[in-house]
Design a protein around this motif. Structure first.
Motif, short mmCIF file in Angstrom:
data_model
loop_
_atom_site.label_atom_id
_atom_site.label_comp_id
_atom_site.label_asym_id
_atom_site.label_seq_id
_atom_site.Cartn_x
_atom_site.Cartn_y
_atom_site.Cartn_z
N ALA A 95 0.93 -1.11 0.18
CA ALA A 95 -0.19 0.17 -0.07
C ALA A 95 0.80 1.37 -0.01
CB ALA A 95 -0.80 -0.07 1.35
N LEU A 96 1.90 1.32 0.78
CA LEU A 96 2.91 2.58 0.80
C LEU A 96 3.46 2.48 -0.55
CD1 LEU A 96 4.44 2.14 4.32
CD2 LEU A 96 3.01 3.94 3.33
N LEU A 97 3.67 1.51 -1.19
CA LEU A 97 4.47 1.54 -2.47
C LEU A 97 3.65 2.25 -3.55
CD1 LEU A 97 6.42 -1.97 -2.89
CD2 LEU A 97 7.40 0.28 -3.09
N ASP A 98 2.24 1.62 -3.53
CA ASP A 98 1.25 2.17 -4.28
C ASP A 98 1.20 3.75 -4.29
OD1 ASP A 98 0.73 -0.18 -5.73
OD2 ASP A 98 -1.05 -0.48 -4.81
N TRP A 99 1.19 4.25 -3.10
CA TRP A 99 0.83 5.59 -2.89
C TRP A 99 2.19 6.20 -3.38
CZ3 TRP A 99 3.85 9.35 -0.29
CH2 TRP A 99 2.96 10.56 0.14
N GLY A 100 3.24 5.72 -3.03
CA GLY A 100 4.48 6.38 -3.67
C GLY A 100 4.48 6.49 -5.15
N ASP A 101 4.12 5.29 -5.68
CA ASP A 101 4.08 5.33 -7.14
C ASP A 101 2.83 6.49 -7.62
OD1 ASP A 101 5.88 3.37 -7.38
OD2 ASP A 101 4.29 1.75 -7.87
N ALA A 102 1.98 6.49 -6.96
CA ALA A 102 0.94 7.61 -7.28
C ALA A 102 1.29 8.76 -7.19
CB ALA A 102 -0.39 7.29 -6.63
N TYR A 103 1.87 9.26 -6.13
CA TYR A 103 2.19 10.62 -5.50
C TYR A 103 3.62 11.08 -5.44
CZ TYR A 103 -2.82 10.32 -4.56
OH TYR A 103 -4.12 10.26 -4.83
N MET A 104 4.49 10.25 -5.42
CA MET A 104 5.98 10.61 -5.48
C MET A 104 6.76 10.01 -6.51
SD MET A 104 5.91 12.02 -2.44
CE MET A 104 7.44 12.28 -1.86
N SER A 105 6.30 9.68 -7.50
CA SER A 105 7.04 9.33 -8.82
C SER A 105 7.27 10.36 -9.50
CB SER A 105 6.43 8.05 -9.36
OG SER A 105 6.53 6.92 -8.74
N GLY A 106 8.41 10.34 -10.42
CA GLY A 106 8.16 11.42 -11.44
C GLY A 106 7.37 11.31 -12.70
N PRO A 107 7.52 12.13 -13.70
CA PRO A 107 6.58 11.99 -14.72
C PRO A 107 6.81 10.70 -15.53
CG PRO A 107 8.09 13.75 -14.96
CD PRO A 107 8.28 13.17 -13.55
N GLU A 108 8.10 10.10 -15.44
CA GLU A 108 8.59 8.83 -16.22
C GLU A 108 7.79 7.60 -15.52
OE1 GLU A 108 11.17 10.04 -13.18
OE2 GLU A 108 10.85 10.92 -15.17
N GLY A 109 7.22 7.89 -14.36
CA GLY A 109 6.44 6.40 -13.56
C GLY A 109 7.04 6.09 -12.52
N ALA A 110 6.48 5.02 -12.32
CA ALA A 110 6.93 4.24 -11.12
C ALA A 110 8.48 3.75 -11.35
CB ALA A 110 5.87 3.11 -10.81
N PRO A 111 9.25 3.70 -10.24
CA PRO A 111 10.89 2.99 -10.43
C PRO A 111 10.74 1.49 -10.50
CG PRO A 111 10.41 3.96 -8.25
CD PRO A 111 9.17 4.25 -9.17
N ILE A 112 9.80 0.77 -9.90
CA ILE A 112 9.78 -0.58 -10.03
C ILE A 112 8.53 -1.09 -10.19
CG2 ILE A 112 10.13 -2.70 -8.31
CD1 ILE A 112 12.15 -0.96 -6.92
N ILE A 113 8.18 -2.13 -11.32
CA ILE A 113 6.89 -2.55 -11.63
C ILE A 113 6.81 -3.81 -10.80
CG2 ILE A 113 5.45 -3.75 -13.65
CD1 ILE A 113 6.27 -0.43 -13.82
N ARG A 114 5.66 -4.08 -10.14
CA ARG A 114 5.49 -5.21 -9.56
C ARG A 114 4.69 -6.17 -10.41
NH1 ARG A 114 2.66 -2.70 -5.05
NH2 ARG A 114 2.86 -1.25 -6.26
N ARG A 115 5.09 -7.44 -10.84
CA ARG A 115 4.39 -8.36 -11.74
C ARG A 115 3.91 -9.59 -11.02
NH1 ARG A 115 4.24 -7.54 -16.56
NH2 ARG A 115 5.91 -6.16 -16.78
N HIS A 116 2.80 -9.88 -10.98
CA HIS A 116 2.17 -10.95 -10.36
C HIS A 116 2.59 -12.37 -11.14
CE1 HIS A 116 -1.59 -13.51 -9.37
NE2 HIS A 116 -0.67 -13.82 -8.24
N LYS A 117 3.48 -13.50 -10.39
CA LYS A 117 3.77 -14.64 -11.13
C LYS A 117 2.85 -15.48 -11.65
CE LYS A 117 7.91 -15.17 -7.79
NZ LYS A 117 8.53 -16.11 -7.00
N SER A 118 1.94 -15.66 -11.14
CA SER A 118 0.65 -16.39 -11.75
C SER A 118 0.36 -15.94 -13.20
CB SER A 118 -0.60 -16.52 -10.68
OG SER A 118 -0.26 -17.24 -9.68
N CYS A 119 -0.04 -14.76 -13.08
CA CYS A 119 -0.69 -14.21 -14.36
C CYS A 119 0.21 -13.61 -15.44
CB CYS A 119 -1.98 -13.54 -14.16
SG CYS A 119 -1.66 -11.92 -13.49
N GLY A 120 1.36 -13.08 -14.83
CA GLY A 120 2.22 -12.19 -15.47
C GLY A 120 2.02 -10.60 -15.72
#
Length: 164
Positions: A95-120
């Motif tokens: 939840a903290l990462l999602d908040w940081g991605d939404a409100y603290m990332s630059g215009p280029e977007g999130a620094p790390i993408i989280r990927r669900h192993k099951s569905c990819g």
């Protein structure tokens, strides 16, 4: 409310903050979830002073969030592994990462993408009601006294249970 007395407050958030409520502790936990286990690796990745790191690892171990597991006998060396109690912190960090991605990332977007192993798929955390399965937000929740609140001073905005 004194910082060193948070663990005795009649509030689960305050008690949680008494264990994980500083920036270094949260960053140590981030590294744990990225599978870092050894003191030197924490030190190198975080650029943290040895005494600060030792203090945070001890606090998390004493609280049962991490456990020290030997990986070498001579000389004895130990690594830090998340316990079930520690793994249960994962949704909070997400939840903290999602908040940081939404409100603290630059215009280029999130620094790390989280990927669900099951569905990819790239994903983010979603809160849903444990009873009906519907998503919820802060405006969809009310708070009332629980069984652990008897005789304790409670935060304002907490209602008494129905019928009391």
């Amino acid at each position: 409310m004194r910082w060193e007395e948070l663990d005795r407050e009649p509030c689960s958030l305050a008690r949680t903050l008494s264990v994980v409520g500083d920036r270094w502790t949260l960053l140590v936990l981030r590294e744990c979830f990225l599978r870092v286990r050894r003191f030197e690796e924490f030190e190198q990745r975080l650029g943290i002073a040895r005494h600060v790191l030792a203090d945070r690892l001890k606090k998390l171990s004493d609280a049962g969030v991490l456990e020290k597991v030997p990986y070498q006998e001579r000389p004895r060396r130990e690594e830090y592994r998340l316990t079930e109690k520690g793994l249960a912190l994962y949704p909070a960090l997400q939840a903290l990462l999602d908040w940081g991605d939404a409100y603290m990332s630059g215009p280029e977007g999130a620094p790390i993408i989280r990927r669900h192993k099951s569905c990819g798929h790239a994903m983010h955390a979603v809160q849903i009601c444990s009873e009906c399965g519907e998503p919820f937000g802060a405006r969809d929740i009310t708070a009332e006294l629980g069984p652990g609140a008897q005789g304790e001073k409670l935060p304002s905005g907490v209602a008494s249970p129905k019928g009391k």
